[in-house]
Design a protein around this motif. Structure first.
Motif, PDB file in Angstrom:
ATOM      1  N   SER A  99     -26.242   6.347  11.518  1.00 31.15           N
ATOM      2  CA  SER A  99     -26.903   7.093  10.433  1.00 31.15           C
ATOM      3  C   SER A  99     -26.702   8.569  10.699  1.00 31.15           C
ATOM      4  O   SER A  99     -26.865   9.028  11.845  1.00 31.15           O
ATOM      5  CB  SER A  99     -28.405   6.802  10.416  1.00 31.15           C
ATOM      6  N   PHE A 101     -27.724  12.504  10.074  1.00 34.82           N
ATOM      7  CA  PHE A 101     -28.921  13.288   9.780  1.00 34.82           C
ATOM      8  C   PHE A 101     -28.581  14.764   9.562  1.00 34.82           C
ATOM      9  O   PHE A 101     -27.483  15.217   9.881  1.00 34.82           O
ATOM     10  CB  PHE A 101     -29.913  13.156  10.942  1.00 34.82           C
ATOM     11  N   GLN A 253     -34.449   7.601   8.144  1.00 30.42           N
ATOM     12  CA  GLN A 253     -33.535   8.518   7.440  1.00 30.42           C
ATOM     13  C   GLN A 253     -33.950   8.611   5.967  1.00 30.42           C
ATOM     14  O   GLN A 253     -34.026   9.697   5.390  1.00 30.42           O
ATOM     15  CB  GLN A 253     -32.118   7.970   7.579  1.00 30.42           C
TER      16      GLN A 253
END
Ligand SMILES: Cc1ncc(COP(=O)(O)O)c(C=O)c1O
Length: 411
Positions: A99, A101, A253
């Motif tokens: 993920s 960020f 997230q």
């Protein structure tokens, strides 16, 4: 932490993770060809576009109120440019999921968000300053406690782990002293107590070190540094091979919303194509600069894991493909000499950050770690005169000449 129980088992975590990865057939725990894959991997793009475009869409059309028009719904959840980068990072890390960020700190915060009230964390003494702050000031408000130990000693980690320890958190090489943590040994210590291991891999980058393959559950990067590589975008990532952890990280997230935007995703994805080529040059230049520092009379101590005399050399040689692009050193003349040295440099720029194509120099006690108290600096082993150098990919001779000029100037 209720996300996952790392079940106790006779096999080491490194063996277990390798078996998991081959079962999942990710094919990503093989670093051969990373440089090729980094260039060619990516999604199928519209109009035969060679490069994934910047999809600056906040939202996507539905066909009807009950049917999405395509794959995407809303960009905080999933977005094509970001998803493309995430696939590349997962591959780099030997993970199944990643993920992206808004910053390295947002990625680290997502890891700490896995914690629950009552959880205990064992963390390194020498951590990036804001990571230290999150653990010292922010998470204790939510009932999380932390013990800082010398994580270069797996026995110290084992001794610090308690019944309520949910997470062991380390950086390796550490910032700024380039100490080395034995990831496989610390993973085994964490897993024996059903705790997770998260590694901040920023200083090595996945081109040199892949914590998930060594047994870590989560690998964090500040994409701002080597993966992006051009000092033009702030970003971060968390990678894992564990589907439950990945789901929790994605939920953070989406709910906290610190996503990497499409423009930054594009920049980091572009930079990632040359990660291996840049890293080869960073490592070569750093070896030359460290050798120059080591042989100069103005220098007291050089911290560089490539030297056999470095206490972490053996572990670094085992778990890293090369010794990285960072070097730190103390000058015989202390703080005043450090100030004069950095002022005397011409090619190398005084600035925080690292991992970009340009060489940067900083004095951690005065710059990146300026918010540390004297006691915290001492505990982290950061001398007020310590100088940290992020060696870029300029011509080796130019960098060596600049360092020599700076050192000769303070004699
Ligand atoms: C080791 C390490 N981790 C995390 C971070 C934070 O990354 P960012 O500045 O992208 O938030 C940094 C920043 O310098 C770092 O050096």
């Amino acid at each position: 932490m209720t996300v996952r129980d790392t079940s106790k088992s006779d096999e080491s975590t490194a063996d277990r993770n390798e078996a998991d990865a081959s079962e999942d057939d990710v094919g990503a725990n093989d670093s051969d060809g990373l440089d090729t894959r980094a260039i060619h991997s990516g999604r199928e793009n519209p109009n035969d576009a060679l490069v994934t475009p910047i999809y600056a869409n906040a939202t996507y059309e539905y066909d009807s109120s009950t049917r999405l028009g395509g794959e995407y719904r809303y960009s905080r959840m999933d977005a094509p440019t970001r998803n493309d980068l995430e696939a590349v990072v997962a591959d780099f890390e030997g993970g199944t999921h990643a993920s992206a960020f808004a910053s390295g700190m947002a990625a680290i915060d997502a890891v700490f968000s896995l914690l629950e009230s009552g959880d205990h964390v064992v963390a390194g003494k020498s951590l990036y300053a804001e990571t230290y702050d999150l653990l010292a000031d922010v998470y204790p408000k939510y009932g999380v406690s932390v013990s800082h130990v010398d994580v270069t000693d797996p026995d110290a980690v084992r001794d610090a782990i308690r019944e309520d320890t949910a997470l062991v958190y380390v950086e390796t090489p550490t910032n700024p002293l380039l100490r080395i943590v034995d990831i496989a040994a610390v993973a085994d210590a964490a897993h024996a107590a059903d705790a997770l291991l998260a590694v901040d891999n920023t200083f090595a980058s996945p081109a040199l070190q892949r914590p998930l393959e060594l047994g870590a559950d989560l690998s964090v990067e500040s994409l701002t540094k080597y993966v992006g590589g051009h000092s033009d975008a702030i970003g971060g990532s968390v990678a894992t091979r564990d589907a439950d952890l990945a789901a929790e990280i994605s939920r953070t997230q989406y709910t906290r919303g610190a996503i990497l935007g499409p423009f930054e995703s594009f920049l980091v994805r572009r930079g990632a194509k040359t990660l291996q080529a840049r890293m080869d040059r960073h490592c070569r230049n750093t070896r030359a600069v460290a050798t120059t520092l080591d042989s100069h009379e103005a220098v007291d101590t050089v911290h560089y894991p490539g030297f056999e005399s470095h206490p972490g050399h053996e572990v670094a040689a085992r778990q890293m493909a090369d010794f990285g692009g960072m070097v730190a050193f103390e000058l015989a003349g202390g703080v005043d000499a450090a100030t004069s040295f950095v002022a005397g440099l011409e090619t190398i720029t005084i600035a925080e950050s690292l991992g970009g194509v340009e060489s940067l120099v900083e004095v951690p006690a005065a710059m990146t770690h300026q918010d540390f108290t004297k006691a915290e600096l001492k505990d982290a082993g950061i001398d007020p005169g310590l100088v940290r150098l992020s060696v870029g990919i300029e011509r080796e001779d130019d960098l060596v000449a600049d360092v020599r000029r700076g050192l000769d100037g303070i004699l």
